[in-house]
Motif scaffolding. Sequence first.
Motif, mmCIF file in Angstrom:
data_model
loop_
_atom_site.group_PDB
_atom_site.id
_atom_site.type_symbol
_atom_site.label_atom_id
_atom_site.label_comp_id
_atom_site.label_asym_id
_atom_site.label_seq_id
_atom_site.Cartn_x
_atom_site.Cartn_y
_atom_site.Cartn_z
ATOM 1 N N PRO A 1 -1.847 1.307 -5.155
ATOM 2 C CA PRO A 1 -1.315 2.674 -5.105
ATOM 3 C C PRO A 1 -2.390 3.674 -4.712
ATOM 4 C CG PRO A 1 -1.698 2.010 -7.390
ATOM 5 C CD PRO A 1 -2.092 0.832 -6.522
ATOM 6 N N GLU B 1 5.945 2.254 7.288
ATOM 7 C CA GLU B 1 6.826 3.422 7.106
ATOM 8 C C GLU B 1 5.933 4.646 7.085
ATOM 9 O OE1 GLU B 1 9.887 3.489 7.435
ATOM 10 O OE2 GLU B 1 10.350 1.360 7.300
ATOM 11 N N GLY C 1 2.799 5.451 4.346
ATOM 12 C CA GLY C 1 1.776 6.497 4.354
ATOM 13 C C GLY C 1 1.785 7.223 5.683
ATOM 14 N N SER C 2 0.656 7.837 6.010
ATOM 15 C CA SER C 2 0.593 8.680 7.206
ATOM 16 C C SER C 2 0.555 7.822 8.477
ATOM 17 C CB SER C 2 -0.657 9.553 7.142
ATOM 18 O OG SER C 2 -1.796 8.719 7.158
ATOM 19 N N PHE D 1 16.418 2.134 5.080
ATOM 20 C CA PHE D 1 15.565 3.316 5.183
ATOM 21 C C PHE D 1 14.416 3.035 6.139
ATOM 22 C CE2 PHE D 1 12.052 5.996 4.269
ATOM 23 C CZ PHE D 1 12.605 7.201 3.899
ATOM 24 N N PHE E 1 1.110 8.931 -2.561
ATOM 25 C CA PHE E 1 1.212 9.682 -3.817
ATOM 26 C C PHE E 1 2.539 10.397 -4.006
ATOM 27 C CE2 PHE E 1 -0.059 12.869 -0.727
ATOM 28 C CZ PHE E 1 0.718 13.954 -1.081
ATOM 29 N N ASN E 2 3.264 10.654 -2.903
ATOM 30 C CA ASN E 2 4.251 11.736 -2.951
ATOM 31 C C ASN E 2 5.557 11.378 -3.637
ATOM 32 O OD1 ASN E 2 4.630 10.099 -0.502
ATOM 33 N ND2 ASN E 2 6.318 11.495 -0.130
ATOM 34 N N ARG F 1 10.059 0.076 -4.304
ATOM 35 C CA ARG F 1 11.008 -0.346 -3.270
ATOM 36 C C ARG F 1 10.498 -1.570 -2.508
ATOM 37 N NH1 ARG F 1 10.881 4.214 1.607
ATOM 38 N NH2 ARG F 1 8.787 3.750 2.331
ATOM 39 N N LEU G 1 12.078 10.096 12.089
ATOM 40 C CA LEU G 1 12.447 9.561 10.774
ATOM 41 C C LEU G 1 13.852 9.996 10.386
ATOM 42 C CD1 LEU G 1 11.667 7.842 8.432
ATOM 43 C CD2 LEU G 1 10.426 9.747 7.419
ATOM 44 N N GLY H 1 -7.440 -0.872 0.541
ATOM 45 C CA GLY H 1 -6.295 -1.179 1.403
ATOM 46 C C GLY H 1 -6.717 -2.028 2.591
ATOM 47 N N GLN H 2 -7.858 -1.680 3.169
ATOM 48 C CA GLN H 2 -8.347 -2.463 4.321
ATOM 49 C C GLN H 2 -8.639 -3.901 3.908
ATOM 50 O OE1 GLN H 2 -11.536 0.178 5.202
ATOM 51 N NE2 GLN H 2 -10.297 1.496 6.502
ATOM 52 N N ILE I 1 0.880 -1.184 0.000
ATOM 53 C CA ILE I 1 0.000 0.000 0.000
ATOM 54 C C ILE I 1 0.908 1.222 0.000
ATOM 55 C CG2 ILE I 1 -1.808 1.232 1.256
ATOM 56 C CD1 ILE I 1 -2.582 -1.463 2.553
ATOM 57 N N GLY J 1 4.798 8.806 8.931
ATOM 58 C CA GLY J 1 5.061 10.237 8.806
ATOM 59 C C GLY J 1 6.337 10.683 9.511
ATOM 60 N N ALA K 1 -9.222 3.446 -2.877
ATOM 61 C CA ALA K 1 -9.192 4.234 -1.645
ATOM 62 C C ALA K 1 -8.868 3.328 -0.455
ATOM 63 C CB ALA K 1 -10.535 4.923 -1.467
HETATM 64 P P1 NAD Z 1 -2.246 8.181 3.603
HETATM 65 O O1 NAD Z 1 -1.880 7.424 4.818
HETATM 66 O O2 NAD Z 1 -3.490 8.956 3.598
HETATM 67 O O3 NAD Z 1 -2.323 7.185 2.332
HETATM 68 C C1 NAD Z 1 -1.288 6.297 2.001
HETATM 69 C C2 NAD Z 1 -1.874 5.047 1.346
HETATM 70 O O4 NAD Z 1 -2.633 4.329 2.323
HETATM 71 C C3 NAD Z 1 -2.846 5.350 0.208
HETATM 72 O O5 NAD Z 1 -2.696 4.343 -0.779
HETATM 73 C C4 NAD Z 1 -4.201 5.252 0.896
HETATM 74 O O6 NAD Z 1 -5.244 4.963 -0.009
HETATM 75 C C5 NAD Z 1 -3.957 4.113 1.869
HETATM 76 N N1 NAD Z 1 -4.801 4.093 3.073
HETATM 77 C C6 NAD Z 1 -5.268 5.166 3.770
HETATM 78 N N2 NAD Z 1 -5.942 4.743 4.861
HETATM 79 C C7 NAD Z 1 -5.867 3.390 4.861
HETATM 80 C C8 NAD Z 1 -6.383 2.360 5.734
HETATM 81 N N3 NAD Z 1 -7.092 2.656 6.828
HETATM 82 N N4 NAD Z 1 -6.126 1.069 5.443
HETATM 83 C C9 NAD Z 1 -5.394 0.746 4.349
HETATM 84 N N5 NAD Z 1 -4.906 1.670 3.467
HETATM 85 C C10 NAD Z 1 -5.147 2.969 3.736
HETATM 86 O O7 NAD Z 1 -0.971 9.072 3.290
HETATM 87 P P2 NAD Z 1 -0.884 10.411 2.444
HETATM 88 O O8 NAD Z 1 -1.322 11.530 3.295
HETATM 89 O O9 NAD Z 1 -1.498 10.263 1.130
HETATM 90 O O10 NAD Z 1 0.710 10.437 2.271
HETATM 91 C C11 NAD Z 1 1.494 11.253 2.999
HETATM 92 C C12 NAD Z 1 1.935 10.597 4.302
HETATM 93 O O11 NAD Z 1 2.779 9.486 4.022
HETATM 94 C C13 NAD Z 1 2.782 11.543 5.129
HETATM 95 O O12 NAD Z 1 2.436 11.404 6.484
HETATM 96 C C14 NAD Z 1 4.201 11.063 4.878
HETATM 97 O O13 NAD Z 1 5.124 11.402 5.883
HETATM 98 C C15 NAD Z 1 3.998 9.594 4.762
HETATM 99 N N6 NAD Z 1 5.107 8.981 4.024
HETATM 100 C C16 NAD Z 1 5.997 8.184 4.695
HETATM 101 C C17 NAD Z 1 7.085 7.636 4.021
HETATM 102 C C18 NAD Z 1 8.097 6.767 4.737
HETATM 103 O O14 NAD Z 1 8.843 6.037 4.075
HETATM 104 N N7 NAD Z 1 8.199 6.819 6.059
HETATM 105 C C19 NAD Z 1 7.260 7.909 2.665
HETATM 106 C C20 NAD Z 1 6.327 8.725 2.028
HETATM 107 C C21 NAD Z 1 5.252 9.245 2.710
#
Ligand code: NAD
Length: 485
Positions: A178, A252, A230-231, A447, A153-154, A162, A408, A214-215, A150, A254, A210
């Motif tokens: 994605p 991995e 993700g976050s 990383f 976007f960034n 990876r 991080l 992922g869930q 999962i 925020g 969405a």
């Molecule tokens: P996000 O968590 O909203 O989404 C990331 C992914 O998770 C998306 O594909 C989304 O659809 C999915 N997702 C969201 N909620 C979910 C759930 N409950 N169950 C399963 N999948 C779910 O993240 P974002 O805001 O789009 O991306 C930015 C965040 O990602 C920032 O907090 C950033 O720091 C973090 N990030 C971390 C790393 C790392 O390697 N540590 C790298 C890039 C981004």
Amino acid sequence: MTLLESGTWGGRGWTGRWERLSGGEADITEPATGGVLGRTGVAAAGDVDRSATAAAAAQPDWAAAPFQRRAAVLRRAGDLFTEHADEIKDWLVREAGNIPGKADFEVHVAAEECYEAAALASRPPGVLLPTEEPRLSFARRVPVGTVGVISPFNAALILAIRSVAPALALGNAVVLKPDPRTPVCGGFVIARVLEEAGLPAGLLHVLPGAAEAGQALVAHPRVPVISFTGSTPAGRAVGEAAGRHLKRAHLELGGNSALVVLADADLDTVISTAAWGSFFHQGQICMTTGRHLVHESLYDEYVDRLAAKADSLAVGDPAREKVHLGPVIDSGQRDKIHQLVTASTDGGARLAAGGSYEDLFYRPTVLAGVTDDTPAYANEVFGPVAPVRSFRTEDEAVALAAASEYGLSLGIVTRDAAHGLDLAARIPTGIVHINDQTVNDEAVAPFGGVAASGTGSRFGGDANVEAFTDVRWTTMRSTAAGYPF
Ligand code: NAD
């Protein structure tokens, strides 16, 4: 040959072929213009179930294939990323709002991830163990089966490949979900590169969707390992669900990384370092410098010069102009950034530069007079915002840097590098750069973060073997063992 011939993939997902998904279709929007670049399929739980089942069926033959075959596919994929760099970069610029330099970097790292993954396939898969019994005893690394990936976007391409590349190289199948805002860079490009490289159908599924998709992936019984980027709030939800289903989740998450500028730092170079750390890719990087901690003797000049640098940067459409910053991903992200900036100035922080936007183009922003409670300092902004705070003693700098819930990346700037290393040892973090800003990545480096930035697992090299294989203790006797009863 173009990777993504128009008309062949529109409105679909990838399951080894382009296929309609039951969640319908959605526009792929160019953030810089609001124009529609194409259509993506949207996955629902039923699609995840079909793909996870098909992936599990395809995986055993791939795991049993000679390791040279798996390595060759990954090596060829690395070459193809380079051969198709122009087409992929164009998507990275238009779909994700990258400036060309960031797009170059993503393509380069994607190729390197594939070459590194290829090397994993030929690694000795285990160790021979001592044993008290007349038998052979060994611990062997075996693929986990199917890995659910999962990704956000960034840095859509890097953050998917990876996990995808090493998981495949080690004999697994992959279901990749994605972010639905970047399905091409974060999924379809990878699917096409690996198809062209000779990956058998059924081993890689790309299901943009969405959180619900992922869930469903996290809950699926045929997906024993989840690799989530993700976050932190979403990662917590994924970790909780994975725990309920007793499966491994690599998280991995925020960050709110600090750049510590000691009294002996040379401001002539530090300012560009600092600006890069906060403004590269519009601050939408997990390692972005979110907190500048500057010795009080340099503070005023640092703020003035960083603000002047911010004011000098060009913000605009990276597909059509030469700019330093492109658009942020969408209006939701822009509004979140602006809300944190205005709450910070309402709370007493001083706007030294930026703080305004047009469409999705947010001006690089510098905030001075920052305290513990300044919202853009205390929280991850994920935008081009540099809050600058002063410190008097190095103990104070260490305490401030360590006070974040995240861990991080960390940068320390000083003419005495060894001293910088000593200070860094006192601050919890997964990554540290002495005399550099916080945004760095290499395919070979481990990383990952600590605390709210992740569960302590890592990407890269040996960490990928840990992440995407299981250890199986195995014994073998030449005749059946006899027992007293
Ligand atoms: P996000 O968590 O909203 O989404 C990331 C992914 O998770 C998306 O594909 C989304 O659809 C999915 N997702 C969201 N909620 C979910 C759930 N409950 N169950 C399963 N999948 C779910 O993240 P974002 O805001 O789009 O991306 C930015 C965040 O990602 C920032 O907090 C950033 O720091 C973090 N990030 C971390 C790393 C790392 O390697 N540590 C790298 C890039 C981004």
